[in-house]
Scaffold this active site. Structure first.
Site, PDB file in Angstrom:
ATOM      1  N   CYS A 160      -0.154   5.640  -4.639  1.00 45.40           N
ATOM      2  CA  CYS A 160      -0.738   6.531  -5.843  1.00 45.40           C
ATOM      3  C   CYS A 160      -2.017   7.122  -5.343  1.00 45.40           C
ATOM      4  O   CYS A 160      -1.817   8.542  -6.206  1.00 45.40           O
ATOM      5  CB  CYS A 160      -1.725   5.118  -6.317  1.00 45.40           C
ATOM      6  SG  CYS A 160      -0.262   4.147  -6.622  1.00 45.40           S
ATOM      7  N   ARG A 180      -2.643   9.923  -8.233  1.00 51.76           N
ATOM      8  CA  ARG A 180      -1.324   9.817  -9.420  1.00 51.76           C
ATOM      9  C   ARG A 180      -1.754   8.970 -10.546  1.00 51.76           C
ATOM     10  O   ARG A 180      -1.018   9.009 -11.930  1.00 51.76           O
ATOM     11  CB  ARG A 180      -0.197  10.230  -9.198  1.00 51.76           C
ATOM     12  CG  ARG A 180       0.155   8.495  -8.441  1.00 51.76           C
ATOM     13  CD  ARG A 180       2.019   8.711  -8.019  1.00 51.76           C
ATOM     14  NE  ARG A 180       2.562   7.891  -7.521  1.00 51.76           N
ATOM     15  CZ  ARG A 180       2.373   6.395  -8.177  1.00 51.76           C
ATOM     16  NH1 ARG A 180       2.468   6.851  -9.618  1.00 51.76           N
ATOM     17  NH2 ARG A 180       2.539   5.487  -8.042  1.00 51.76           N
ATOM     18  N   SER A 181      -2.014   7.859 -10.176  1.00 56.06           N
ATOM     19  CA  SER A 181      -2.268   6.491 -11.237  1.00 56.06           C
ATOM     20  C   SER A 181      -2.735   5.493 -10.849  1.00 56.06           C
ATOM     21  O   SER A 181      -2.948   4.957  -9.404  1.00 56.06           O
ATOM     22  CB  SER A 181      -0.500   6.158 -10.891  1.00 56.06           C
ATOM     23  OG  SER A 181      -0.288   4.363 -11.210  1.00 56.06           O
ATOM     24  N   CYS A 182      -3.889   4.737 -11.423  1.00 53.68           N
ATOM     25  CA  CYS A 182      -4.593   4.090 -10.932  1.00 53.68           C
ATOM     26  C   CYS A 182      -4.801   3.224 -12.131  1.00 53.68           C
ATOM     27  O   CYS A 182      -5.275   3.004 -13.344  1.00 53.68           O
ATOM     28  CB  CYS A 182      -6.039   4.833 -11.130  1.00 53.68           C
ATOM     29  SG  CYS A 182      -7.698   4.051 -10.561  1.00 53.68           S
ATOM     30  N   ASP A 183      -4.550   2.057 -11.107  1.00 60.53           N
ATOM     31  CA  ASP A 183      -5.316   0.305 -11.873  1.00 60.53           C
ATOM     32  C   ASP A 183      -6.527   0.094 -11.697  1.00 60.53           C
ATOM     33  O   ASP A 183      -7.418  -0.301 -10.502  1.00 60.53           O
ATOM     34  CB  ASP A 183      -4.207  -0.626 -11.138  1.00 60.53           C
ATOM     35  CG  ASP A 183      -4.997  -2.330 -11.713  1.00 60.53           C
ATOM     36  OD1 ASP A 183      -5.805  -2.239 -12.236  1.00 60.53           O
ATOM     37  OD2 ASP A 183      -3.647  -2.586 -10.900  1.00 60.53           O
ATOM     38  N   ASN A 191     -10.234   1.996  -4.424  1.00 58.50           N
ATOM     39  CA  ASN A 191      -9.560   3.420  -3.912  1.00 58.50           C
ATOM     40  C   ASN A 191     -11.930   4.150  -3.854  1.00 58.50           C
ATOM     41  O   ASN A 191     -11.051   4.957  -2.853  1.00 58.50           O
ATOM     42  CB  ASN A 191      -8.917   3.680  -4.874  1.00 58.50           C
ATOM     43  CG  ASN A 191      -7.366   3.415  -4.877  1.00 58.50           C
ATOM     44  OD1 ASN A 191      -6.954   2.908  -5.771  1.00 58.50           O
ATOM     45  ND2 ASN A 191      -6.548   3.191  -4.292  1.00 58.50           N
TER      46      ASN A 191
HETATM   47  N1  LIG Z   1      -0.495  -3.630 -10.043  1.00 60.71           N
HETATM   48  C1  LIG Z   1      -0.957  -2.397  -8.743  1.00 60.71           C
HETATM   49  N2  LIG Z   1      -2.232  -2.654  -8.884  1.00 60.71           N
HETATM   50  C2  LIG Z   1      -3.269  -1.647  -7.555  1.00 60.71           C
HETATM   51  O1  LIG Z   1      -4.316  -1.822  -7.806  1.00 60.71           O
HETATM   52  C3  LIG Z   1      -2.219  -1.874  -6.655  1.00 60.71           C
HETATM   53  C4  LIG Z   1      -0.770  -2.279  -6.537  1.00 60.71           C
HETATM   54  N3  LIG Z   1      -0.032  -2.374  -8.006  1.00 60.71           N
HETATM   55  N4  LIG Z   1       0.163  -2.222  -4.960  1.00 60.71           N
HETATM   56  C5  LIG Z   1      -0.433  -1.243  -4.162  1.00 60.71           C
HETATM   57  C6  LIG Z   1      -1.667  -2.088  -3.756  1.00 60.71           C
HETATM   58  C7  LIG Z   1      -2.229  -3.213  -3.654  1.00 60.71           C
HETATM   59  N5  LIG Z   1      -3.645  -2.672  -4.017  1.00 60.71           N
HETATM   60  C8  LIG Z   1      -4.457  -3.205  -4.317  1.00 60.71           C
HETATM   61  C9  LIG Z   1      -3.885  -5.594  -4.716  1.00 60.71           C
HETATM   62  C10 LIG Z   1      -4.467  -6.073  -4.559  1.00 60.71           C
HETATM   63  C11 LIG Z   1      -5.736  -6.517  -4.999  1.00 60.71           C
HETATM   64  C12 LIG Z   1      -6.509  -7.550  -5.143  1.00 60.71           C
HETATM   65  O2  LIG Z   1      -5.696  -8.499  -5.735  1.00 60.71           O
HETATM   66  N6  LIG Z   1      -7.787  -7.822  -5.368  1.00 60.71           N
HETATM   67  C13 LIG Z   1      -8.515  -8.889  -5.803  1.00 60.71           C
HETATM   68  C14 LIG Z   1      -8.410  -9.727  -4.573  1.00 60.71           C
HETATM   69  C15 LIG Z   1      -8.876  -8.631  -3.459  1.00 60.71           C
HETATM   70  C16 LIG Z   1      -8.501 -10.548  -2.083  1.00 60.71           C
HETATM   71  O3  LIG Z   1      -9.627 -11.070  -2.184  1.00 60.71           O
HETATM   72  O4  LIG Z   1      -8.715  -9.177  -1.248  1.00 60.71           O
HETATM   73  C17 LIG Z   1      -9.993  -8.330  -6.220  1.00 60.71           C
HETATM   74  O5  LIG Z   1     -10.386  -9.014  -7.450  1.00 60.71           O
HETATM   75  O6  LIG Z   1      -9.808  -7.025  -6.163  1.00 60.71           O
HETATM   76  C18 LIG Z   1      -6.529  -5.224  -4.822  1.00 60.71           C
HETATM   77  C19 LIG Z   1      -5.346  -3.881  -4.814  1.00 60.71           C
HETATM   78  C20 LIG Z   1      -3.844  -1.190  -4.771  1.00 60.71           C
HETATM   79  N7  LIG Z   1      -2.195  -1.263  -5.270  1.00 60.71           N
HETATM   80  O1  LIG Z   2      -4.449   2.470  -4.138  1.00 62.61           O
HETATM   81  C1  LIG Z   2      -3.962   2.437  -5.222  1.00 62.61           C
HETATM   82  C2  LIG Z   2      -2.446   1.946  -5.586  1.00 62.61           C
HETATM   83  C3  LIG Z   2      -2.091   1.471  -6.095  1.00 62.61           C
HETATM   84  N1  LIG Z   2      -2.384   0.950  -7.623  1.00 62.61           N
HETATM   85  C4  LIG Z   2      -1.668   1.012  -9.071  1.00 62.61           C
HETATM   86  C5  LIG Z   2      -1.625   1.999  -9.508  1.00 62.61           C
HETATM   87  C6  LIG Z   2      -1.104   1.515 -10.519  1.00 62.61           C
HETATM   88  O2  LIG Z   2      -1.010   0.523 -11.533  1.00 62.61           O
HETATM   89  C7  LIG Z   2      -0.053   0.735  -9.864  1.00 62.61           C
HETATM   90  C8  LIG Z   2       1.288   1.569  -8.957  1.00 62.61           C
HETATM   91  O3  LIG Z   2       2.274   1.612 -10.070  1.00 62.61           O
HETATM   92  P1  LIG Z   2       3.286   3.552 -10.135  1.00 62.61           P
HETATM   93  O4  LIG Z   2       3.995   2.787 -11.618  1.00 62.61           O
HETATM   94  O5  LIG Z   2       3.650   3.452  -9.083  1.00 62.61           O
HETATM   95  O6  LIG Z   2       2.039   3.900 -11.040  1.00 62.61           O
HETATM   96  O7  LIG Z   2      -1.134   0.505  -8.138  1.00 62.61           O
HETATM   97  C9  LIG Z   2      -3.749   1.476  -8.046  1.00 62.61           C
HETATM   98  O8  LIG Z   2      -4.499   2.077  -8.215  1.00 62.61           O
HETATM   99  N2  LIG Z   2      -4.295   2.349  -5.902  1.00 62.61           N
END
Ligand SMILES: Nc1nc(=O)c2c([nH]1)NC[C@@H]1CN(c3ccc(C(=O)N[C@@H](CCC(=O)O)C(=O)O)cc3)CN21
Ligand SMILES: O=c1ccn([C@H]2C[C@H](O)[C@@H](COP(=O)(O)O)O2)c(=O)[nH]1
EC number: 2.1.1.45
Length: 283
Positions: A160, A180-183, A191
């Site tokens: 991402c 490129r893509s941000c949750d 990030n």
């Molecule tokens: N949908 C999605 N969003 C993302 O941000 C994301 C992905 N997928 N896949 C790859 C990586 C993995 N990342 C993640 C995955 C999980 C959390 C998460 O569950 N965070 C919780 C708990 C963190 C903890 O306990 O360490 C939070 O409240 O921040 C955050 C970023 C960022 N990326």
């Molecule tokens: O560092 C990260 C890793 C992943 N993400 C988020 C952004 C999207 O919601 C998903 C990835 O899905 P794609 O379909 O591959 O775009 O994970 C993030 O924000 N930051």
């Protein structure tokens, strides 16, 4: 913190619904956001309107720098954030390239530390950049990229935050990171911390002063099942002042990062935060 809240508000107020095929969910989406962190002033961009798991975020970026390709290695360093993508996504579970439990495949550092050359062999992009910057060289292409479209079918997810471009002006180091893509509720918490730490730690090991880090986001979204918590809970809270981050000054080289650094080498001072919010995660 204001930049983060402004982006969240912009998505809530102006975002458009987009159906995402990979997750099967709808995302409220805006295109293009630019965030800036002044690392020289110690403006550590940590979210305060909920508890942020900053050690997890730092563990992720250190794992990328080490070239990890396995969720178990990330867990050992201090984060479980790759467990779901490595072990719970059906498309990846059925991918013939998956090497078993916890394998993430060819993504992030596994590409950046070992970038395949079309004429054979590999390049360690990070080592090249660190060597150049340490000698005071900026060849206007000091780019750590994790992006290799020819390897996407061999990875659990495409990177991402996929490019980190370092620049020198005198002895001050700058960073332009592109995503490129941000949750925004989950990923961006991490990030922002990662962009800040990447500039701070690369400046430290190359003997430069950190300047500003510029974080470009292209597709910024909130998943449909996260919207209510963001709009009605997190965005109703008042932010606290930013904390500061201390990095162990004994970290002096890329080898140090590769061999002995743990999350104990990072400390935070003055972190005040609101109650945790457990946002749903989309695999
Ligand atoms: N949908 C999605 N969003 C993302 O941000 C994301 C992905 N997928 N896949 C790859 C990586 C993995 N990342 C993640 C995955 C999980 C959390 C998460 O569950 N965070 C919780 C708990 C963190 C903890 O306990 O360490 C939070 O409240 O921040 C955050 C970023 C960022 N990326
Ligand atoms: O560092 C990260 C890793 C992943 N993400 C988020 C952004 C999207 O919601 C998903 C990835 O899905 P794609 O379909 O591959 O775009 O994970 C993030 O924000 N930051």
């Amino acid at each position: 913190m204001k930049q983060y809240l402004d982006l969240c508000n912009r998505i809530v107020n102006e975002g458009e619904w987009v159906k995402n095929e990979r997750t099967g969910k709808r995302c409220l989406t805006v295109i293009n956001a630019d965030l800036t962190y002044d690392v020289s002033k110690g403006e550590f961009p940590l979210v305060t309107t909920r508890k942020s798991y900053w050690k997890s975020a730092i563990a992720e970026i250190i794992g990328y720098l080490r070239g990890y390709d396995n969720a178990a290695d990330f867990r050992a360093l201090g984060t479980k954030t790759w467990d779901a993508n490595a072990n719970e996504n059906d498309v990846w579970l059925n991918n013939p390239y998956r090497k078993g439990e916890d394998d993430m495949g060819l993504c992030y550092g596994a590409i950046g530390r070992n970038f395949p050359k079309p004429d054979g062999g590999h390049i360690d992009l990070l080592k090249q950049i660190v060597d150049d910057l340490s000698r005071g060289v900026d060849n206007r292409g000091e780019i750590l990229t994790f992006y290799h479209p020819g390897a996407f079918h061999m990875a659990c997810l495409r990177p991402c935050m996929y490019s980190h471009h370092f620049s020198l002006l005198g002895d001050t180091l700058y960073l332009n990171s592109t995503q490129r893509s941000c949750d925004v509720p989950l990923g961006l918490n991490f990030n922002m911390v990662q962009v800040y730490v990447l500039l701070a730690i690369v400046a430290q090991i190359t003997g430069k002063k950190p300047g500003k880090a510029f974080h470009k986001i292209v597709n910024a979204h909130i998943y449909e099942d996260q919207l209510e918590l963001m709009r009605d809970v997190q965005l109703k809270r008042e932010p606290y002042p930013l904390p500061t981050l201390k990095i162990n000054p004994e970290i002096k080289s890329l080898k140090d990062i590769e061999t002995w650094v743990t999350m104990e080498d990072f400390e935070i001072e003055g972190y005040q935060f609101h109650e945790p919010i457990a946002y749903p995660f989309s695999v």
